[in-house]
Design an enzyme around this catalytic site. Structure first.
Site, PDB file in Angstrom:
ATOM      1  N   ARG A   1      -6.613 -23.499  -4.173  1.00 30.13           N
ATOM      2  CA  ARG A   1      -7.435 -22.341  -3.877  1.00 30.13           C
ATOM      3  C   ARG A   1      -7.163 -21.230  -4.887  1.00 30.13           C
ATOM      4  NH1 ARG A   1      -7.455 -20.509   2.202  1.00 30.13           N
ATOM      5  NH2 ARG A   1      -8.749 -22.385   2.307  1.00 30.13           N
TER       6      ARG A   1
ATOM      7  N   ASP B   1      25.627  -4.198 -20.528  1.00 30.20           N
ATOM      8  CA  ASP B   1      26.228  -3.909 -21.840  1.00 30.20           C
ATOM      9  C   ASP B   1      27.339  -4.885 -22.193  1.00 30.20           C
ATOM     10  OD1 ASP B   1      27.754  -2.620 -19.741  1.00 30.20           O
ATOM     11  OD2 ASP B   1      28.871  -1.585 -21.313  1.00 30.20           O
TER      12      ASP B   1
ATOM     13  N   ASP C   1      21.863  -0.319 -12.251  1.00 31.73           N
ATOM     14  CA  ASP C   1      22.456   1.016 -12.390  1.00 31.73           C
ATOM     15  C   ASP C   1      21.729   1.892 -13.403  1.00 31.73           C
ATOM     16  OD1 ASP C   1      24.387   0.231 -10.610  1.00 31.73           O
ATOM     17  OD2 ASP C   1      25.899  -0.215 -12.126  1.00 31.73           O
TER      18      ASP C   1
ATOM     19  N   GLN D   1      20.877  -3.158  -2.296  1.00 34.99           N
ATOM     20  CA  GLN D   1      20.253  -2.496  -3.443  1.00 34.99           C
ATOM     21  C   GLN D   1      19.877  -3.478  -4.553  1.00 34.99           C
ATOM     22  OE1 GLN D   1      22.621   1.381  -4.341  1.00 34.99           O
ATOM     23  NE2 GLN D   1      23.866   0.233  -2.878  1.00 34.99           N
TER      24      GLN D   1
ATOM     25  N   GLN E   1      -9.491  -1.219  -7.193  1.00 30.28           N
ATOM     26  CA  GLN E   1     -10.073   0.078  -7.485  1.00 30.28           C
ATOM     27  C   GLN E   1      -9.731   0.466  -8.920  1.00 30.28           C
ATOM     28  OE1 GLN E   1      -8.795   2.748  -4.309  1.00 30.28           O
ATOM     29  NE2 GLN E   1     -10.589   2.208  -3.101  1.00 30.28           N
TER      30      GLN E   1
ATOM     31  N   SER F   1      19.916  -4.343 -15.425  1.00 25.72           N
ATOM     32  CA  SER F   1      20.979  -3.632 -14.707  1.00 25.72           C
ATOM     33  C   SER F   1      20.362  -2.703 -13.679  1.00 25.72           C
ATOM     34  CB  SER F   1      21.835  -2.823 -15.693  1.00 25.72           C
ATOM     35  OG  SER F   1      22.649  -1.886 -15.016  1.00 25.72           O
TER      36      SER F   1
ATOM     37  N   MET G   1      25.125   2.549  -5.384  1.00 29.20           N
ATOM     38  CA  MET G   1      25.838   1.961  -6.523  1.00 29.20           C
ATOM     39  C   MET G   1      25.781   2.893  -7.731  1.00 29.20           C
ATOM     40  SD  MET G   1      25.052  -2.128  -6.366  1.00 29.20           S
ATOM     41  CE  MET G   1      25.791  -3.124  -5.065  1.00 29.20           C
ATOM     42  N   GLY G   2      26.682   2.662  -8.659  1.00 32.41           N
ATOM     43  CA  GLY G   2      26.767   3.478  -9.867  1.00 32.41           C
ATOM     44  C   GLY G   2      28.202   3.859 -10.160  1.00 32.41           C
ATOM     45  N   ARG G   3      28.962   2.939 -10.776  1.00 26.70           N
ATOM     46  CA  ARG G   3      30.379   3.195 -11.031  1.00 26.70           C
ATOM     47  C   ARG G   3      30.585   4.244 -12.109  1.00 26.70           C
ATOM     48  NH1 ARG G   3      32.502  -2.073 -12.178  1.00 26.70           N
ATOM     49  NH2 ARG G   3      31.987  -2.447  -9.998  1.00 26.70           N
TER      50      ARG G   3
END
Length: 792
Positions: A571, A114, A161, A295, A578, A159, A203-205
């Site tokens: 090659r 952001d 997060d 992470q 499937q 991001s 993580m994740g403030r």
């Protein structure tokens, strides 16, 4: 001097990555570059983020198709990212504007968080003023700036997060979640062995998405999120839940702590604090694991590869659609749909979440995160602790709910079953496993000492969330093979509702039971289907549980094969996938690995198509002269053609290569069903399973005739576009189902096939000679070097 403007609608489009790196950024860069070139535009990479924009010169480089070859599987960002204090000042932005004009760039696609995207929008708003200053300072003339009066910017959110509001997923978040789940799956083994407790910091403030989803994906006992902090007496609450789990027989304890975790008074909650509580109060042998930057690293998962690719494609379209008045858009994904939204509105809502947390308005913070975030949180709270008396329904509303798996195994069916059982127990229902499908029910229901009809306890399913396969067994047998016996068993064991998990066979089973209601009253019960198949071919939904696990497994296989192809330089590998009569897996895998061509049952294979693709291979190998590391892959769905099998195509390519290159074939087979379900399949399985059981509850207390009269009493849950919906089976069967081909009549993913071809440079049919497959006119064959041929 700035270069002259491009003719018509053609643009010079710059792409840059900014802020923290995220897996999938390279996929976005590749898509923007190749999509721009395919639309007659010029593509430029701006290296080192805003620093490259300010410094200019060699940090702004024109890109060709080959410059981004092989990027899809790479983690991080190949064009770099860096903090840039200079851009925060007007002088820095003035230099950036001049550098763009000198390169002739009039549109920017920026992938970042952001903060990066906010800076981009400020840059656009100041653009006209910056040009005036450049003219006034005699850095540029009026004539030089005239073609660049407007700067269009498009945002992509990169991001790990997943902290941007207005989108369900940001580029990189599912790859990060995959790293976390891989670590937790490993930790669980040692935790269970020693009966230990582990406190895991992720993580994740300001955003608890990683903490919530990892807790949901691994069955963690407790989780701390910034948006939804625990109550004031959280220490007692946490210890109470963990103690009850231990008394029930659970050998391990997992607590997830987001790095920005706090209590409801905004006092920080640390892993050390949680460890001390578990050690001192519950006397548990407790360890702390901080995952840190692991992470961020690693190759992107399949979802981040095709999400970033599709968003990059949409970003170029947004640039070409833009007018001077168009607000800066950000490319988002809602459920299964790529959409454009106003960038600054999304940023505004994102900042509002942080403000709501700061003001202790946590209900508002959850609301601003979006409805799906709240749904996932509710699903976690319901399935992590089953002894919630406040959730229990009155006795007359409690039901005996049968749970059955039908069809081939698919990653996530055990996660769905665990969630369904947990929800049933928390609401007072009795969950009953019908083992080994309908044939197991009919043949072994009264076996001694243990029949196929068994009530499930919480401890029976607690460890199923990360298990592949089917813990209660599955097969393709249908109830019609012995409808009277099936009805007898339903009556004998007093089945009040039925939850079916499976693929097209499961869909067929629901249809058969619905149609048999007039003859067998035992089937006049609510029935709902959760689609789960690697083929993703169930009508009524665009996403089936298990398809993401299959994609990740197949992508890993293709990466290994591509490495071999790259090493030999000359090659190509033809890989059989499937998917039955649906080309979904082949197409999405093609997007995720950068396949040269994808063959599907929907499109089929013809000699003309093969001639075109072989000629394209010739052109590609002739052009790179063995210098490129990028391996070539062709994906063929197992039922794309009866005549042109994988081996036949492989032999044709070898025969027509005339020694210039060679082809090999590979078939991963049942390896594609995967071992461990992907995090996406786990979390979606939990969310959708809870919704399914809740939909069955609506019919509690109704008569059999009332249930039969309600078309929604036999339903299939699905993700369609931007919504999760239930479809009435009678309508889905008649309006949406191609029974002959065992797939939906309308498959939304078919539109993605064009993106595969465009990004690979595969020539269009109308551009090539029907006889030999060579390019008409100048004979470029879709590459950068003309192929001279007297016949064209």
């Amino acid at each position: 001097m700035p270069p002259p403007s491009l003719p018509g609608r053609a643009r010079r489009i710059g792409v840059m990555t900014s802020g923290g790196d995220a897996p999938g950024m390279n996929g976005a860069v590749r898509a923007v570059v190749r999509m721009a070139i395919s639309n007659g535009c010029e593509a430029y990479a701006i290296y080192e983020g805003y620093e490259g924009l300010v410094q200019g010169q060699d940090l702004i480089k024109r890109m060709g198709r080959d410059d981004v070859r092989g990027l899809l599987a790479e983690g991080g960002t190949a064009i770099g990212t860096a903090r840039c204090k200079a851009f925060m000042g007007r002088d820095g932005r003035l230099r950036a504007a001049k550098n763009l004009i000198m390169a002739g760039i009039d549109a920017l696609v920026i992938c970042g968080g952001d903060g990066s995207l906010t800076g981009a929008d400020i840059f656009r708003q100041e653009w006209s003023g910056l040009l005036k200053d450049l003219i006034r300072q005699e850095e540029l003339t009026v004539e030089q700036t005239a073609p660049y009066r407007h700067l269009n910017i498009v945002g992509l959110v990169g991001s790990i997060d997943n902290d941007m509001s207005s989108t369900d997923a940001t580029i990189g978040c599912y790859s990060s979640l995959t790293r976390i789940c891989e670590s937790l799956d490993s930790i669980e083994a040692t935790a269970s062995s020693h009966q230990r407790a582990f406190v895991i910091e992720v993580m994740g403030r300001h955003c608890g998405w990683l903490a919530l989803m990892s807790a949901l994906s691994t069955g963690a006992d407790y989780a701390f999120l910034p948006e939804k902090p625990p109550s004031e007496d959280w220490e007692e609450e946490m210890c109470g839940i963990i103690s009850r789990h231990r008394k029930m027989g659970k050998r391990k304890t997992i607590v997830i702590v987001a790095e920005g975790a706090h209590d409801c008074s905004l006092n920080k909650v640390t892993p050390t604090q949680v460890k001390d509580i578990l050690s001192n109060r519950l006397h548990l042998d407790t360890r702390i694991t901080t995952l840190g930057h692991v992470q961020r690293g690693g190759s992107p998962c399949a979802y981040d590869r095709y999400l970033s690719t599709l968003q990059g494609v949409e970003a170029v379209k947004a640039v070409l659609d833009a007018t001077p008045e168009t607000p800066t858009p950000v490319i988002c994904v809602i459920e299964n749909k790529i959409v454009r939204k106003p960038l600054m509105k999304a940023v505004e809502v994102t900042h509002a979440v942080a403000e709501a947390i700061k003001a202790k308005d946590f209900n508002l913070a959850m609301q601003l995160r979006g409805a799906d975030f709240a749904e996932y949180h509710n699903a976690y709270m319901t399935t992590t602790a089953t002894d919630q008396s406040e959730q229990r329904l009155p006795k007359e509303k409690q039901m005996r709910i049968g749970i059955i798996h039908v069809g081939a195994p698919a990653g996530g069916v055990n996660s769905a079953t665990r969630a369904a059982v947990a929800y049933c127990l928390s609401r007072g229902h009795t969950p009953i496993a019908l083992h080994n499908g309908f044939s197991g029910l009919c043949r072994h229901h009264d076996d001694q000492p243990l029949g196929s009809v068994r009530e499930l306890r919480w401890l029976d399913v607690e460890g199923w969330v990360s298990k592949g396969g089917s813990e209660i067994g599955t097969n393709r047998n249908l109830p019609s093979e012995d409808m009277p016996k099936t009805a007898f068993c339903f009556e004998k064991y007093k089945i009040d509702a039925l939850f079916i998990v499976g693929g097209f066979e499961a869909f067929t089973a629901v249809s058969e039971l619905r149609k048999a209601r007039s003859e067998y009253p035992a089937f006049r019960i609510p029935i709902t289907l959760l689609p789960a198949t690697i083929s993703n071919n169930v009508p009524g939904t665009e996403y089936s549980i298990g398809s993401d696990t299959c994609l990740n497994t197949l992508v890993g296989f293709c990466d290994a094969i591509k490495q071999s192809a790259s090493a030999s330089r000359r090659r190509v590998f033809v890989i059989e996938t499937q998917g039955g009569n649906s080309g979904y897996i082949a197409t999405l895998a093609g997007l995720s690995v950068g396949a040269l061509a994808v063959y599907t049952p929907e499109e089929g294979i013809s000699l003309k198509m093969l001639a075109r693709d072989i000629e394209h291979l010739r052109a590609t190998f002739a052009e790179d002269k063995g210098q490129s590391k990028g391996g070539k892959l062709i994906l063929r769905n197992e039922k794309a053609s009866k005549a042109f099998t994988t081996e036949v195509i492989n032999d044709l390519i070898n025969n027509e290569a005339h020694g210039r290159f060679e082809s090999r074939s590979a078939n991963p087979g049942h390896f594609q069903q995967g071992v461990t379900p992907s995090p996406m399949d786990r979390v979606r399985a939990v969310r959708l399973a809870v919704k399914c059981i809740a939909s069955l509850e609506v019919f509690a207390g109704r008569s059999k005739d009332e249930i039969m009269a309600d078309e929604m009493s036999a339903s299939v849950i699905g993700i369609k576009g931007a919504s999760v919906v239930f479809g009435a089976m009678a309508r889905v069967e008649s309006e949406e189902t191609n029974w002959k081909e065992r797939r939906p009549k309308d498959e939304s993913w078919l539109l993605l096939k064009t993106a595969v071809d465009t990004l690979s440079g595969r020539p269009k049919v109308e551009e090539t000679c029907e006889t030999c497959g060579k390019h008409k006119g100048d004979g470029t064959g879709g590459t950068n070097t003309p192929l001279r041929d007297a016949r064209h």
